[in-house]
Design an enzyme around this catalytic site. Structure first.
Site, mmCIF file in Angstrom:
data_model
loop_
_atom_site.group_PDB
_atom_site.id
_atom_site.type_symbol
_atom_site.label_atom_id
_atom_site.label_comp_id
_atom_site.label_asym_id
_atom_site.label_seq_id
_atom_site.Cartn_x
_atom_site.Cartn_y
_atom_site.Cartn_z
ATOM 1 N N ASP A 72 -8.209 -8.890 4.359
ATOM 2 C CA ASP A 72 -7.971 -7.727 5.216
ATOM 3 C C ASP A 72 -9.022 -7.594 6.321
ATOM 4 O OD1 ASP A 72 -6.944 -5.439 6.222
ATOM 5 O OD2 ASP A 72 -7.604 -4.131 4.606
ATOM 6 N N GLU A 122 -12.756 -1.799 11.923
ATOM 7 C CA GLU A 122 -12.736 -1.139 10.612
ATOM 8 C C GLU A 122 -13.838 -1.663 9.700
ATOM 9 O OE1 GLU A 122 -8.994 -1.519 8.558
ATOM 10 O OE2 GLU A 122 -9.761 -0.537 6.755
ATOM 11 N N GLU A 132 0.823 -1.211 0.000
ATOM 12 C CA GLU A 132 0.000 0.000 0.000
ATOM 13 C C GLU A 132 0.859 1.264 0.000
ATOM 14 O OE1 GLU A 132 -2.767 -0.614 3.285
ATOM 15 O OE2 GLU A 132 -4.052 -1.826 1.990
#
Ligand code: GCV
Length: 722
Positions: A387, A415, A313
């Site tokens: 993820d 998240e 990332e």
């Protein structure tokens, strides 16, 4: 007469005033360490008799913490002042210490027991000697005494019988670490509970009381390390100005057994070292890291080491110089080794330019490197290969690196599970991964055995949790977020604990002992993660959330700069069907698992339904286990998720009066938000997938409240945590 009346009113006024002073609003700050007087008279009687006086011989910063904690906690729980003494004449006393610090403990002949519990373990025993009755907290180190003290307090807080204690306890993994994704400007990536706890501007001079309470809370659940900074790292934290601040935190946490770690940005030699390269094989770079590490240890002699996100990332890494992840990790490991530090090198790597299923990339990258890492390196692997989705199959690397210690990375912050507003108790999710069988050494090779080192004889073991803590008064925004911090710590210490026992402990310590309340709230917690899975990503769907902020549904996300950050990449819905084919006919990610698993998961008929669309692309009319078509089953799961939130609301509403009104109201309001969120997920996803399935939502189910266009037009601004 008049005088008596005014005397009585004065009395009444005084009583009211003192009531007002003592019944302060409940703000959740005290977490599970509330220490209010226990409700059961019988237990109080027993505890007062045996714990009225506490004998702690010896002195050290950690023993000071032990004395303070026992004094405060016992004073509160027992509702009477408690004396801490070096010598006692009482017949029944609590005694805490090590054979080295306490002559009394040494004389109690506990050597054989203590030999079994190692450096951090402890024994809690009831002993009679010399006409006295002792409740003993004994350990080999002061830190073990602290952990033992918290264990005893937990027994009291949950009102257990302590008259005949025979407890022997030690952690199953060595490194139990919180990862804070906290930036130096105090924003927290994927943090939903305010800003970072670390007030860098006021450090090192100003030591916030929060730091101490943070350390107490962590020590009480056995957490022994904290990575202070975000894995998307800033090299500034390695400069002297910041190292002085880090030192202040390390000094504060040390008595509680918590070591400090930092994230190391791979390009630091260029950014703060003025070198031209960060190539891990370059001699100047090697020397730079060695000097930097030496400098850090001059500030923090027990510095824990580095956590690194590299070539992922957008983060720099060894691959920028055509070097491997092992080259990068070993560079830092070599610098840290003489000081006893470790490297936690993350396996969360994937590249948009690599034309391989994202789920396969970490394995492809790391598997060939097995056995090439230095001894003080652990590879830190997320629980699943994508993820932190509401549900993922376990990461295939867990069955594939026998020569490299693997560290678990769980995400405590929610998240992808409703962030700061949804109630999702995560222990069942953590346990699900830990209990999964990798078949690495035949049946029974669970992920837990990989992590605790027993399967492959790892010399290093560890578990990390991405923190959900911020400077919100109650630490975690949602009052039930505290349970996830608590559960992570308890499982990192002992992964064999059940989700139910952890929930029950937490409820009693945090809310109430009322048996009805405990039973109902535990029930509500136990189903809550599955509820979230149902209204977000049932049947193995994944990564279909809103763009960037990740809040709310976004199955329509496509045409973004990275294909692997879109939703259509993952659900692959067409008029024919839905799901990601990861079998031989598709990406064959399944080949990264053991043959037994491939055989089971490779066939839709035997694949657990919770992973169905993770591994298979199936027609809309595929028959699921319920007998319904895939489309109808999807409708039922989404609707069931909403119904379950409504059931949670009902349960909570019946608890009014059983908890303080502040937290009752907070949870009630958050459940209202959760019901709206769940409906939005259900409606948006079903309407969107319906454009492909072209089938009706079954008659008997509630219909969407709005159109698909409406849901697609929603664009919440300033969602926290980005
Ligand atoms: C810290 C996901 C999150 C990122 C996070 C990343 C990681 O992609 O959305 O915010 O970055 O995981 O774990 O490194």
């Amino acid at each position: 007469m008049i005088r008596t009346k005014s005397f009585l009113s004065l009395l009444l006024l005084t009583a009211l005033l003192s009531l007002q002073l003592t019944t302060r609003a409940e703000d959740g700050y005290r977490l599970w360490q509330r220490y209010d007087q226990l409700p059961s008279k019988n237990h109080l009687k027993q505890y007062r008799q045996s714990l009225g006086e506490v004998m702690v011989q010896g002195s050290s910063p950690t023993l000071t913490v032990v004395k303070e904690e026992l004094q405060t906690a016992l004073g509160g729980l027992l509702g009477q002042p408690v004396t801490i003494t070096e010598n006692s004449r009482k017949k029944e006393i609590l005694v805490a210490g090590t054979p080295a610090s306490s002559a009394l403990i040494k004389g109690l002949n506990l050597e054989a027991d203590l030999q079994k519990v190692g450096k951090e373990g402890y024994v809690l025993v009831s002993k009679k000697a010399g006409g006295k009755k002792y409740t003993v907290i004994a350990a080999n180190t002061d830190l073990g005494v602290l952990y033992g003290s918290f264990h005893l307090l937990r027994l009291l807080q949950t009102q257990q019988d302590i008259s005949n204690l025979q407890v022997s306890n030690s952690p199953k993994v060595q490194h139990r670490i919180l990862n804070h994704w906290d930036n130096l400007d105090r924003t927290v990536e994927r943090g939903y509970a305010g800003f970072s706890l670390w007030d860098w501007h006021k450090l090192p001079q100003y030591i916030d009381q929060r730091y101490l309470d943070y350390a107490r809370a962590n020590a009480s659940i056995g957490i022994n390390g904290t990575v202070l900074t975000n894995v998307n790292a800033n090299s500034l934290v390695l400069t002297p100005d910041y190292l002085r601040k880090v030192k202040a935190l390390a000094d504060t946490f040390r008595p509680y057994g918590i070591r400090v770690y930092l994230t190391a940005r791979f390009s630091s030699p260029i950014e703060i070292g003025k070198l031209k390269t960060a190539d891990p094989l370059n001699p100047e770079v090697i020397a730079w890291w060695k000097n930097k590490v030496d400098e850090i240890y001059r500030y923090i002699p027990d510095f824990g080491g580095f956590l690194v996100k590299a070539n992922s990332e957008g983060q720099p890494g060894p691959q920028n110089y055509n070097r491997s992840h092992a080259d990068g990790a070993n560079l830092l490991a070599q610098a840290l080794a003489p000081k006893g530090g470790i490297v936690m090198w993350r396996a969360f790597v994937y590249d948009n330019n690599v034309p391989e299923d994202r789920a396969k990339q970490a394995y492809t990258e790391f598997k060939p490197l097995d056995g090439t890492f230095k001894q003080n390196v652990m590879v830190q692997v997320k629980n699943g290969a994508i993820d932190f989705q509401p549900r993922e199959p376990f990461h295939p690397l867990f069955g594939a690196m026998p020569k490299t210690p693997l560290m678990m990375e769980f995400q405590i912050t929610q998240e992808y599970l409703g962030q700061g507003t949804n109630l999702a108790y995560l222990a069942p999710m953590f346990k699900e991964t830990l209990a999964a069988d990798t078949y690495a050494n035949g049946k029974g090779s669970t992920v837990a055995k990989v992590i605790d080192g027993s399967l492959h004889n790892y010399s290093l073991t560890g578990m990390a949790g991405v923190s959900n803590i911020g400077n919100d008064r109650n630490w975690t925004s949602h009052p039930f977020g505290q349970a996830n911090w608590y559960a992570f710590g308890r499982l990192a210490w002992d992964h064999s604990l059940t989700s139910e026992e952890i929930a029950e402990e937490w409820i009693k310590m945090t809310f109430s002992h009322d048996p009805g309340f405990v039973a109902q709230v535990k029930n509500m917690m136990m189903g809550s993660r599955e509820t979230v899975v149902n209204y977000m990503t049932p049947l193995g769907l994944h990564h279909i959330m809103g763009w960037d902020h990740h809040y709310g549904p976004g199955p329509w996300i496509k045409d973004k700069p990275r294909a692997d950050w879109t939703s259509v990449y993952y659900h692959r819905a067409t008029e024919k069907g839905i799901g990601f084919d990861r079998t031989k006919t598709g990406s064959n990610a399944l080949a990264q698992y053991a043959p037994d698993i491939q055989a089971q998961w490779g066939n839709p008929a035997t694949c657990p339904e919770e992973f169905l669309l993770w591994f298979h692309h199936l027609p809309w009319d595929y028959k699921t286990k319920s007998g319904r078509t895939l489309w109808n089953e999807l409708c039922y799961r989404y609707s069931g998720g909403v119904d379950s939130v409504r059931a949670m609301q009902k349960t909570w509403n019946t608890q009014q009066g059983k908890v303080d009104k502040e937290r009752f109201k907070q949870v009630q309001m958050l459940l209202t938000m959760q019901e709206q969120d769940a409906k939005m997920w259900r409606d948006a996803c079903l309407l969107y997938f319906q454009t492909f399935s072209k089938r009706p939502i079954p008659q008997e189910l509630e219909k969407p409240a709005n159109t698909l266009e409406y849901y697609m037009s929603l664009d919440p601004k300033f969602v926290p945590g980005i």
